[in-house]
Structure formats: structure tokens, C-alpha cells
Design a protein around this motif. Structure first.
Motif, PDB file in Angstrom:
ATOM      1  N   GLN A 165      -6.735   3.580  -5.835  1.00  0.00           N
ATOM      2  CA  GLN A 165      -5.640   2.769  -6.366  1.00  0.00           C
ATOM      3  C   GLN A 165      -5.915   2.321  -7.795  1.00  0.00           C
ATOM      4  O   GLN A 165      -5.039   2.373  -8.659  1.00  0.00           O
ATOM      5  CB  GLN A 165      -5.396   1.534  -5.494  1.00  0.00           C
ATOM      6  CG  GLN A 165      -4.178   0.750  -5.951  1.00  0.00           C
ATOM      7  CD  GLN A 165      -3.953  -0.538  -5.189  1.00  0.00           C
ATOM      8  OE1 GLN A 165      -4.679  -1.504  -5.322  1.00  0.00           O
ATOM      9  NE2 GLN A 165      -2.928  -0.556  -4.366  1.00  0.00           N
ATOM     10  N   GLU A 166      -7.155   1.912  -8.028  1.00  0.00           N
ATOM     11  CA  GLU A 166      -7.523   1.442  -9.362  1.00  0.00           C
ATOM     12  C   GLU A 166      -7.283   2.533 -10.416  1.00  0.00           C
ATOM     13  O   GLU A 166      -6.794   2.259 -11.513  1.00  0.00           O
ATOM     14  CB  GLU A 166      -9.005   1.036  -9.358  1.00  0.00           C
ATOM     15  CG  GLU A 166      -9.359  -0.013 -10.372  1.00  0.00           C
ATOM     16  CD  GLU A 166      -9.011  -1.411  -9.908  1.00  0.00           C
ATOM     17  OE1 GLU A 166      -9.221  -2.352 -10.662  1.00  0.00           O
ATOM     18  OE2 GLU A 166      -8.483  -1.563  -8.778  1.00  0.00           O
ATOM     19  N   THR A 175       0.839  -1.190   0.000  1.00  0.00           N
ATOM     20  CA  THR A 175       0.000   0.000   0.000  1.00  0.00           C
ATOM     21  C   THR A 175       0.877   1.244   0.000  1.00  0.00           C
ATOM     22  O   THR A 175       0.662   2.171  -0.789  1.00  0.00           O
ATOM     23  CB  THR A 175      -0.925   0.004   1.231  1.00  0.00           C
ATOM     24  OG1 THR A 175      -1.772  -1.141   1.187  1.00  0.00           O
ATOM     25  CG2 THR A 175      -1.771   1.257   1.267  1.00  0.00           C
ATOM     26  N   PHE A 224     -11.807  -6.603  -5.817  1.00  0.00           N
ATOM     27  CA  PHE A 224     -11.824  -5.147  -5.640  1.00  0.00           C
ATOM     28  C   PHE A 224     -12.235  -4.783  -4.219  1.00  0.00           C
ATOM     29  O   PHE A 224     -11.589  -3.966  -3.545  1.00  0.00           O
ATOM     30  CB  PHE A 224     -12.792  -4.526  -6.652  1.00  0.00           C
ATOM     31  CG  PHE A 224     -12.968  -3.043  -6.526  1.00  0.00           C
ATOM     32  CD1 PHE A 224     -12.031  -2.161  -7.061  1.00  0.00           C
ATOM     33  CD2 PHE A 224     -14.087  -2.512  -5.885  1.00  0.00           C
ATOM     34  CE1 PHE A 224     -12.199  -0.784  -6.949  1.00  0.00           C
ATOM     35  CE2 PHE A 224     -14.266  -1.137  -5.762  1.00  0.00           C
ATOM     36  CZ  PHE A 224     -13.314  -0.278  -6.301  1.00  0.00           C
ATOM     37  N   GLU A 225     -13.296  -5.407  -3.726  1.00  0.00           N
ATOM     38  CA  GLU A 225     -13.767  -5.070  -2.381  1.00  0.00           C
ATOM     39  C   GLU A 225     -12.817  -5.586  -1.303  1.00  0.00           C
ATOM     40  O   GLU A 225     -12.642  -4.942  -0.265  1.00  0.00           O
ATOM     41  CB  GLU A 225     -15.198  -5.593  -2.185  1.00  0.00           C
ATOM     42  CG  GLU A 225     -16.165  -4.985  -3.202  1.00  0.00           C
ATOM     43  CD  GLU A 225     -17.640  -5.159  -2.828  1.00  0.00           C
ATOM     44  OE1 GLU A 225     -17.956  -5.261  -1.633  1.00  0.00           O
ATOM     45  OE2 GLU A 225     -18.484  -5.190  -3.761  1.00  0.00           O
ATOM     46  N   ILE A 254      -9.510  -5.779  -1.591  1.00  0.00           N
ATOM     47  CA  ILE A 254      -8.394  -4.824  -1.582  1.00  0.00           C
ATOM     48  C   ILE A 254      -8.745  -3.613  -0.728  1.00  0.00           C
ATOM     49  O   ILE A 254      -7.971  -3.181   0.129  1.00  0.00           O
ATOM     50  CB  ILE A 254      -8.078  -4.376  -3.027  1.00  0.00           C
ATOM     51  CG1 ILE A 254      -7.607  -5.571  -3.874  1.00  0.00           C
ATOM     52  CG2 ILE A 254      -7.059  -3.243  -3.038  1.00  0.00           C
ATOM     53  CD1 ILE A 254      -6.209  -6.015  -3.615  1.00  0.00           C
ATOM     54  N   GLY A 255      -9.943  -3.072  -0.941  1.00  0.00           N
ATOM     55  CA  GLY A 255     -10.373  -1.909  -0.173  1.00  0.00           C
ATOM     56  C   GLY A 255     -10.463  -2.204   1.315  1.00  0.00           C
ATOM     57  O   GLY A 255     -10.016  -1.410   2.141  1.00  0.00           O
ATOM     58  N   ALA A 301      -9.742   1.772  -2.527  1.00  0.00           N
ATOM     59  CA  ALA A 301      -9.587   0.828  -3.637  1.00  0.00           C
ATOM     60  C   ALA A 301      -9.816   1.537  -4.970  1.00  0.00           C
ATOM     61  O   ALA A 301      -9.085   1.314  -5.938  1.00  0.00           O
ATOM     62  CB  ALA A 301     -10.550  -0.336  -3.478  1.00  0.00           C
ATOM     63  N   ARG A 360      -3.826  -9.914  -7.150  1.00  0.00           N
ATOM     64  CA  ARG A 360      -5.249  -9.870  -7.490  1.00  0.00           C
ATOM     65  C   ARG A 360      -5.670 -11.100  -8.283  1.00  0.00           C
ATOM     66  O   ARG A 360      -6.766 -11.638  -8.084  1.00  0.00           O
ATOM     67  CB  ARG A 360      -5.543  -8.614  -8.307  1.00  0.00           C
ATOM     68  CG  ARG A 360      -5.540  -7.344  -7.483  1.00  0.00           C
ATOM     69  CD  ARG A 360      -5.340  -6.122  -8.368  1.00  0.00           C
ATOM     70  NE  ARG A 360      -5.342  -4.899  -7.584  1.00  0.00           N
ATOM     71  CZ  ARG A 360      -6.279  -3.967  -7.653  1.00  0.00           C
ATOM     72  NH1 ARG A 360      -7.294  -4.111  -8.477  1.00  0.00           N
ATOM     73  NH2 ARG A 360      -6.212  -2.893  -6.909  1.00  0.00           N
ATOM     74  N   THR A 412     -17.176   0.546  -8.046  1.00  0.00           N
ATOM     75  CA  THR A 412     -17.450   1.261  -6.797  1.00  0.00           C
ATOM     76  C   THR A 412     -18.945   1.419  -6.593  1.00  0.00           C
ATOM     77  O   THR A 412     -19.458   1.181  -5.491  1.00  0.00           O
ATOM     78  CB  THR A 412     -16.770   2.642  -6.831  1.00  0.00           C
ATOM     79  OG1 THR A 412     -15.368   2.457  -7.058  1.00  0.00           O
ATOM     80  CG2 THR A 412     -16.976   3.384  -5.525  1.00  0.00           C
TER      81      THR A 412
END
Lengths: 210, 210
Positions: free
Chosen positions: B179-180, A116, A168-169, A171-172, B176, A141, B193
DNA sequence: CCTACCGATCGGTAGG
DNA sequence: CCTACCGATCGGTAGG
């Protein structure tokens, strides 16, 4: 059978440098990792440190690769023996929480999630370090997405689940956990993460077949 | 009624410095924001820049405050007129997406979310900048939590919703997204999102009463 | 707001 | 792996 050759000595020294570099860079970033402070920390000369890499950029890349190896050892390997799919995904998430929260991870990465930090630090620049960070993130990923896909195929996640959306979720979620720990030292952050994981992956303990 | 006094001139100059500082720091971080490069960028002398703040740390704090004002203007104010609770929370999220994604936000913060960068940069150190970042993050979380609480009270979110849990997951989602966009320039990131927001806050368009 | 300057540290090199 | 050194840049100051 000779007692350690100078080549092996040099390799050991290089590894010592990378390990200290990971610890310092997790606190101050890969740009904040200066050759002078790293050398002083190791009680070496600047030239002695730099000689193993040639340039600061090469040192940054080596540190990044060392951090990736440590991350894989701490987060992926403990889950590698678990059954593929949802069980392994859950095991990875538990190891990921430990990597951010417990002494095991924090001893190697005292400044929080190395990737990060590196991602944020280089995401608005060009160059090989940025590309290496992006490449490692993609590999991670892809691994997570593969487990999510297996979980869908096994019926452990709903059939209409989008594996990339799950990743994606995830990672967040772990970025939020990292911030909660590093910036606020919040003790309930791991509980919050597990609650969000239950919402994302389904409740943790034995799920009956759909 | 006199033509601009020197005091007003100085204030204007200070504001110019802060605005450029925000742009540069969003790319290189608040530590990477050096007085020399900022001065060169503004075609001023280093002493001319530093004179407005005294120390680099004061410049960092002023830049942080300027960024918070811009964030509030871009993300909070457009939603301030919307009905409190879920409608306002959704409006804030749309403005937040625009802040990260569109020209409006990117013109002010070309390096991505200023506060994610600052948080990651200082979260493993001590000092006034770290405390300022933590304080601003707390204020923002409190605002979001208040809207979530109102939404629960209005019946727009389930009665057993934990507002702080919603905020935690929101923070992660937007990290997230950041970052994306910054690391991968992913065009589908805003869709992801919104899909996650629907899962967290309920589907977007007209929801019938529960 | 400027010029002129300070000591410290940066990444990196020469030579051994 | 070291000492000794390079030019550039760092944050900051004196004086105007």
C-alpha cells in the motif's frame, strides 16, 4: 413545521442510496458498484439514482465519504472518551477489530474493510477517487500517529519509539486480519491480532511504570 | 526437428496472452481484465483471445496461475539455494521487497502485488477464482511457516516462537509495504519494512548464538 | 486465428 | 422521481 419537505425527502433518499452503495461496494468494489444494480436493489430507476449524484464518479465519492463517516462512528468515536495516548490507541484497536469481525461492523460493511478494498482497487490508477482514498488514509494515519506520540510522551511507549513506524505496522496488522477473516474465515485471527498488538504496544493489562 | 508446429505456435500465443493479462490485471483486477481490451492490447480479435481459454473465468484462472509462477520465480527461487530456516526466510523477504519495489517485479506486476489485489477482489464472493486465490495463499503461508519452524528448531528464533504467528505478521507487513508503494509512492517504505522485520525475526546481520 | 454477429448491461441524457 | 432512449462495451457464439 411543515410535514417533511421534498428537499428533506430527497436528502433521505440520497442517504438510503449511499448506505446501500456502501454495502454493495464493500463486496464488489467501487467500480463493481453499478448504477443499474444499485437501482434495482433499491427498487428505483437508474435515472432516479443517478440524479442525486450526476455521474458514477460522484456516486463513488459520496459512497466513500459515507463509508468514512461510518468508520469514524464505529472505530474512532467509541474510543474518543478514553484517555489520550496508549489507552485510547488500544481502545481504537479493539473497536477496529470489532469493525472487521463483529456484526456491528459487518452489517455495514459485509465485504470487509471498505478502505482496503478501495485502496487496492484504485491504487494503480489516477483520478479523484484515488486521491480521496489516499487523503482519508493519511488522515487516519495521522490520528493514529498522534496517539502513539502522546503515548511516548507519557512514557507508555519506549522513548525511542517511532510513531510512524507503529502506524505502519498497525496498518499491516489490520490488513492481515481483514484477509484472514474475509478469505479464510479464520476464527483465531483476532487472537493473533491481539498477540501482535501486545508485541507492538506492550502487553495489554496494567503496565507498571518503566 | 520441424520448424515450429502450429501447436507450439498456439502455446506461445497463449503465453503471450497470459503475460499481458497479468500486467493488465495487476492494474485493474481480474474482473477489470476484459477480453476486448486485452485483445486490443495484443492486436488480436476477441475471439482469437477467448479461443485459448473458452470463458473469461478460465482466462482469469490461467492469469492467476501465470502470476503464481512469476511470483515463485521472482521471490522463492532466488532464495531456494540459501540455507533453510532463518537465512532463507530473510532471503525470501528481501526478494519479496524487490518484487514489490524494484523494476524486476514492477515490470511484471505494474499494479502492485497481484495476489493482494486478487484476494481483496474475490474475498467476498464465491466461485473457482476465489478458491484458487485462497489455495495459493495457503501454499505460500505453508512455505513461510516451514522456514520459520526450521529457524526455531535451529535456535535462530526463540523456542516459544509460533511459526503461524510469524507468518501472519509477515503477510501484514508486506501488505502494508504494497500500500505504501502503490498509494503513496513512499520511498522510505522498504526501510520501515526492514525495521519491522528486524523486530519480528531479530536483527539482520550476524547474530551471536543465544 | 479471423469476421460478423448475439442479447445483456454499462454510464448517461432528454423530457416530463 | 419516472419512462424511454442513446452509443459503447460486455462475455460469448457461429462459421470458416
Amino acid at each position: 413545521m411543515s410535514p417533511r419537505s421534498s428537499v428533506a425527502e430527497a436528502r433521505r433518499t440520497r442517504q438510503r442510496i449511499v448506505e446501500r452503495g456502501i454495502a454493495l461496494a464493500s463486496r464488489d468494489g467501487l467500480e463493481g458498484l453499478t448504477i443499474g444494480r444499485l437501482a434495482a436493489d433499491l427498487k428505483m430507476s437508474k435515472a432516479g439514482v443517478l440524479g442525486h449524484f450526476g455521474t458514477k464518479e460522484a456516486l463513488q465519492l459520496a459512497t466513500l465519504e459515507g463509508a468514512a463517516a461510518a468508520f469514524s462512528r464505529l472505530v474512532w468515536e467509541p474510543a474518543a472518551d478514553v484517555r489520550p495516548g496508549l489507552p485510547r490507541l488500544r481502545a481504537v484497536c479493539e473497536a477496529w477489530i470489532a469493525y472487521l469481525d463483529l456484526d456491528a461492523g459487518r452489517a455495514v460493511f459485509p465485504g470487509g474493510c471498505f478502505f482496503t478494498t478501495a485502496s487496492i482497487e484504485f491504487d494503480a490508477r489516477g483520478g479523484p477517487v484515488r486521491e480521496a482514498v489516499a487523503r482519508m488514509s493519511r488522515v487516519w494515519r495521522r490520528r493514529l500517529a498522534a496517539e502513539a506520540r502522546t503515548a511516548v510522551a507519557a512514557g507508555d511507549l519506549p522513548a525511542d519509539t517511532d510513531p510512524d513506524q507503529v502506524v505502519f505496522e498497525l496498518i499491516g496488522l489490520f490488513m492481515a486480519l481483514n484477509q484472514e477473516i474475509q478469505l479464510f474465515a479464520a476464527p483465531d485471527a483476532t487472537d493473533r491480532t491481539r498477540r501482535a498488538l501486545d508485541r507492538l504496544l506492550g502487553p495489554c493489562p496494567a503496565r507498571s511504570a518503566p
